[in-house]
Design a protein around this motif. Structure first.
Motif, PDB file in Angstrom:
ATOM      1  N   ALA A 122      75.050 -23.372 -82.047  1.00 20.86           N
ATOM      2  CA  ALA A 122      74.394 -23.213 -83.353  1.00 20.86           C
ATOM      3  C   ALA A 122      75.212 -23.882 -84.464  1.00 20.86           C
ATOM      4  N   ILE A 123      76.527 -23.755 -84.405  1.00 16.03           N
ATOM      5  CA  ILE A 123      77.383 -24.430 -85.391  1.00 16.03           C
ATOM      6  C   ILE A 123      77.234 -25.942 -85.263  1.00 16.03           C
ATOM      7  N   MET A 124      77.195 -26.431 -84.023  1.00 16.15           N
ATOM      8  CA  MET A 124      77.039 -27.871 -83.811  1.00 16.15           C
ATOM      9  C   MET A 124      75.682 -28.357 -84.323  1.00 16.15           C
ATOM     10  N   LYS A 125      74.653 -27.544 -84.134  1.00 14.57           N
ATOM     11  CA  LYS A 125      73.326 -27.887 -84.670  1.00 14.57           C
ATOM     12  C   LYS A 125      73.397 -28.001 -86.188  1.00 14.57           C
ATOM     13  N   TYR A 126      74.016 -27.022 -86.816  1.00 18.80           N
ATOM     14  CA  TYR A 126      74.139 -27.015 -88.279  1.00 18.80           C
ATOM     15  C   TYR A 126      74.934 -28.229 -88.765  1.00 18.80           C
ATOM     16  N   ASN A 146      66.249 -15.561 -66.836  1.00 20.69           N
ATOM     17  CA  ASN A 146      65.378 -16.477 -66.089  1.00 20.69           C
ATOM     18  C   ASN A 146      64.944 -17.650 -66.974  1.00 20.69           C
ATOM     19  N   ILE A 147      65.203 -17.560 -68.273  1.00 20.56           N
ATOM     20  CA  ILE A 147      64.894 -18.641 -69.214  1.00 20.56           C
ATOM     21  C   ILE A 147      66.162 -19.412 -69.577  1.00 20.56           C
ATOM     22  N   ILE A 148      67.248 -18.698 -69.897  1.00 19.38           N
ATOM     23  CA  ILE A 148      68.513 -19.337 -70.263  1.00 19.38           C
ATOM     24  C   ILE A 148      69.498 -19.209 -69.100  1.00 19.38           C
ATOM     25  N   TYR A 149      69.776 -20.311 -68.481  1.00 20.17           N
ATOM     26  CA  TYR A 149      70.772 -20.444 -67.421  1.00 20.17           C
ATOM     27  C   TYR A 149      71.487 -21.766 -67.703  1.00 20.17           C
ATOM     28  N   PRO A 150      72.568 -22.091 -67.007  1.00 18.88           N
ATOM     29  CA  PRO A 150      73.373 -23.251 -67.423  1.00 18.88           C
ATOM     30  C   PRO A 150      72.582 -24.540 -67.701  1.00 18.88           C
ATOM     31  N   GLU A 151      71.725 -24.935 -66.819  1.00 22.41           N
ATOM     32  CA  GLU A 151      71.001 -26.192 -67.022  1.00 22.41           C
ATOM     33  C   GLU A 151      69.992 -26.106 -68.169  1.00 22.41           C
ATOM     34  N   SER A 152      69.274 -24.990 -68.282  1.00 22.23           N
ATOM     35  CA  SER A 152      68.303 -24.867 -69.373  1.00 22.23           C
ATOM     36  C   SER A 152      69.009 -24.729 -70.725  1.00 22.23           C
ATOM     37  N   PHE A 153      70.178 -24.080 -70.735  1.00 25.65           N
ATOM     38  CA  PHE A 153      70.971 -23.978 -71.960  1.00 25.65           C
ATOM     39  C   PHE A 153      71.356 -25.376 -72.439  1.00 25.65           C
ATOM     40  N   VAL A 154      71.844 -26.201 -71.530  1.00 24.79           N
ATOM     41  CA  VAL A 154      72.231 -27.577 -71.858  1.00 24.79           C
ATOM     42  C   VAL A 154      71.021 -28.373 -72.357  1.00 24.79           C
ATOM     43  N   ASN A 155      69.904 -28.266 -71.658  1.00 22.38           N
ATOM     44  CA  ASN A 155      68.697 -29.004 -72.068  1.00 22.38           C
ATOM     45  C   ASN A 155      68.217 -28.577 -73.447  1.00 22.38           C
ATOM     46  N   LEU A 156      68.216 -27.275 -73.695  1.00 24.68           N
ATOM     47  CA  LEU A 156      67.789 -26.769 -74.999  1.00 24.68           C
ATOM     48  C   LEU A 156      68.754 -27.210 -76.102  1.00 24.68           C
ATOM     49  N   ALA A 157      70.035 -27.156 -75.823  1.00 24.42           N
ATOM     50  CA  ALA A 157      71.031 -27.568 -76.815  1.00 24.42           C
ATOM     51  C   ALA A 157      70.874 -29.048 -77.161  1.00 24.42           C
ATOM     52  N   GLN A 158      70.609 -29.879 -76.171  1.00 22.97           N
ATOM     53  CA  GLN A 158      70.472 -31.312 -76.421  1.00 22.97           C
ATOM     54  C   GLN A 158      69.246 -31.640 -77.272  1.00 22.97           C
ATOM     55  N   LYS A 159      68.248 -30.785 -77.249  1.00 19.93           N
ATOM     56  CA  LYS A 159      67.041 -31.004 -78.050  1.00 19.93           C
ATOM     57  C   LYS A 159      67.202 -30.508 -79.488  1.00 19.93           C
ATOM     58  N   ASN A 160      68.262 -29.762 -79.763  1.00 22.26           N
ATOM     59  CA  ASN A 160      68.367 -29.073 -81.047  1.00 22.26           C
ATOM     60  C   ASN A 160      69.497 -29.550 -81.941  1.00 22.26           C
ATOM     61  N   PHE A 161      69.852 -30.797 -81.848  1.00 24.72           N
ATOM     62  CA  PHE A 161      70.820 -31.321 -82.802  1.00 24.72           C
ATOM     63  C   PHE A 161      70.391 -32.715 -83.226  1.00 24.72           C
ATOM     64  N   ASN A 162      70.932 -33.167 -84.332  1.00 23.62           N
ATOM     65  CA  ASN A 162      70.593 -34.473 -84.898  1.00 23.62           C
ATOM     66  C   ASN A 162      71.399 -35.551 -84.175  1.00 23.62           C
ATOM     67  N   LYS A 163      70.745 -36.312 -83.339  1.00 22.70           N
ATOM     68  CA  LYS A 163      71.409 -37.324 -82.522  1.00 22.70           C
ATOM     69  C   LYS A 163      71.980 -38.477 -83.343  1.00 22.70           C
ATOM     70  N   LYS A 164      71.561 -38.576 -84.591  1.00 26.81           N
ATOM     71  CA  LYS A 164      72.092 -39.620 -85.470  1.00 26.81           C
ATOM     72  C   LYS A 164      73.560 -39.346 -85.818  1.00 26.81           C
ATOM     73  N   ASN A 165      73.940 -38.064 -85.850  1.00 25.97           N
ATOM     74  CA  ASN A 165      75.283 -37.694 -86.277  1.00 25.97           C
ATOM     75  C   ASN A 165      76.169 -37.140 -85.160  1.00 25.97           C
ATOM     76  N   MET A 166      75.595 -36.881 -83.976  1.00 25.62           N
ATOM     77  CA  MET A 166      76.369 -36.212 -82.934  1.00 25.62           C
ATOM     78  C   MET A 166      76.021 -36.727 -81.547  1.00 25.62           C
ATOM     79  N   ASN A 167      77.006 -36.715 -80.677  1.00 26.86           N
ATOM     80  CA  ASN A 167      76.814 -37.027 -79.261  1.00 26.86           C
ATOM     81  C   ASN A 167      77.173 -35.802 -78.434  1.00 26.86           C
ATOM     82  N   THR A 168      76.673 -35.778 -77.213  1.00 25.81           N
ATOM     83  CA  THR A 168      77.059 -34.716 -76.277  1.00 25.81           C
ATOM     84  C   THR A 168      77.432 -35.338 -74.948  1.00 25.81           C
ATOM     85  N   LYS A 169      78.185 -34.573 -74.208  1.00 23.67           N
ATOM     86  CA  LYS A 169      78.507 -34.960 -72.831  1.00 23.67           C
ATOM     87  C   LYS A 169      78.375 -33.706 -71.989  1.00 23.67           C
ATOM     88  N   VAL A 170      77.702 -33.812 -70.859  1.00 26.60           N
ATOM     89  CA  VAL A 170      77.522 -32.677 -69.958  1.00 26.60           C
ATOM     90  C   VAL A 170      78.351 -32.921 -68.712  1.00 26.60           C
TER      91      VAL A 170
END
Length: 195
Positions: A179-183, A77-101
């Protein structure tokens, strides 16, 4: 080693002149100490405190592993596709990486019909997330792929009940990739990568 015996200590002193070895020891203690108990009143994520300062790489690795453990520990009820994507987008350094959903319409256009079929068993819409470093978004040295089927009650009636509580880990592959992408987004390695 008898795990039924409980050991307690208030202080551990380690005399080690080898800094890389000492860093690995402290890293192991801190990683082992992680407890995911955010829903328990008054609980702490860790108990150990250390005066030793980890390197940036070890510190970021520790944070990425804790992030991975958070993703696979949360209930559906906490981690589902949309919340997973939202959480992932908040947890990486945007200076070095981009995402596409990729949402449903794009998934259909590129022919991910099996994913869409699995998603029909849920009230929540499927998502695919792409990570890529800004250095070289097209040609990558290494590509990480992880399955991210977030479990809900969609298929519960056609599966055996034994082990049903473990189904939340069905998205563990995507959690490892995130997690690897965050690192990588934090340490900015000298390779091109995507996930």
């Amino acid at each position: 080693f008898d795990q039924s015996i409980k050991y307690h200590s208030t202080e551990i002193i380690i005399d080690c002149s080898n800094k890389p070895l000492m860093e690995d020891i402290v890293f192991g203690f801190i990683q082992k100490d992680y407890i995911y108990s955010v829903y328990k009143t008054g609980s702490k994520n860790n108990r150990y405190k250390s005066s030793f300062k980890l390197s940036k790489n070890h510190n970021q690795l520790l944070k990425s592993i804790a992030y991975l453990k958070q993703l696979v520990s949360e209930p559906s009820n906490i981690i589902y596709p949309e919340s997973f994507v939202n959480l992932a987008q908040k947890n990486f350094n945007k200076k070095n990486m981009n995402t596409k959903v990729l949402k449903e319409d794009k998934l259909k256009n590129i022919g991910l019909n099996c994913l869409l079929a699995v998603g029909q068993g849920s009230a929540r819409k499927p998502r695919v997330m792409e990570f890529y470093n800004k250095k070289s978004p097209k040609n990558v040295d290494i590509l990480f792929v992880g399955k991210g089927v977030c479990f809900d009650s969609g298929g519960i009636s056609i599966k055996p009940s034994a082990g049903m509580e473990d189904m939340k880990w069905d998205m563990g592959g995507a959690a490892v990739t995130a997690a690897i992408m965050k690192y990588f987004s934090e340490i900015n390695p000298n390779i091109s990568y995507a996930g």
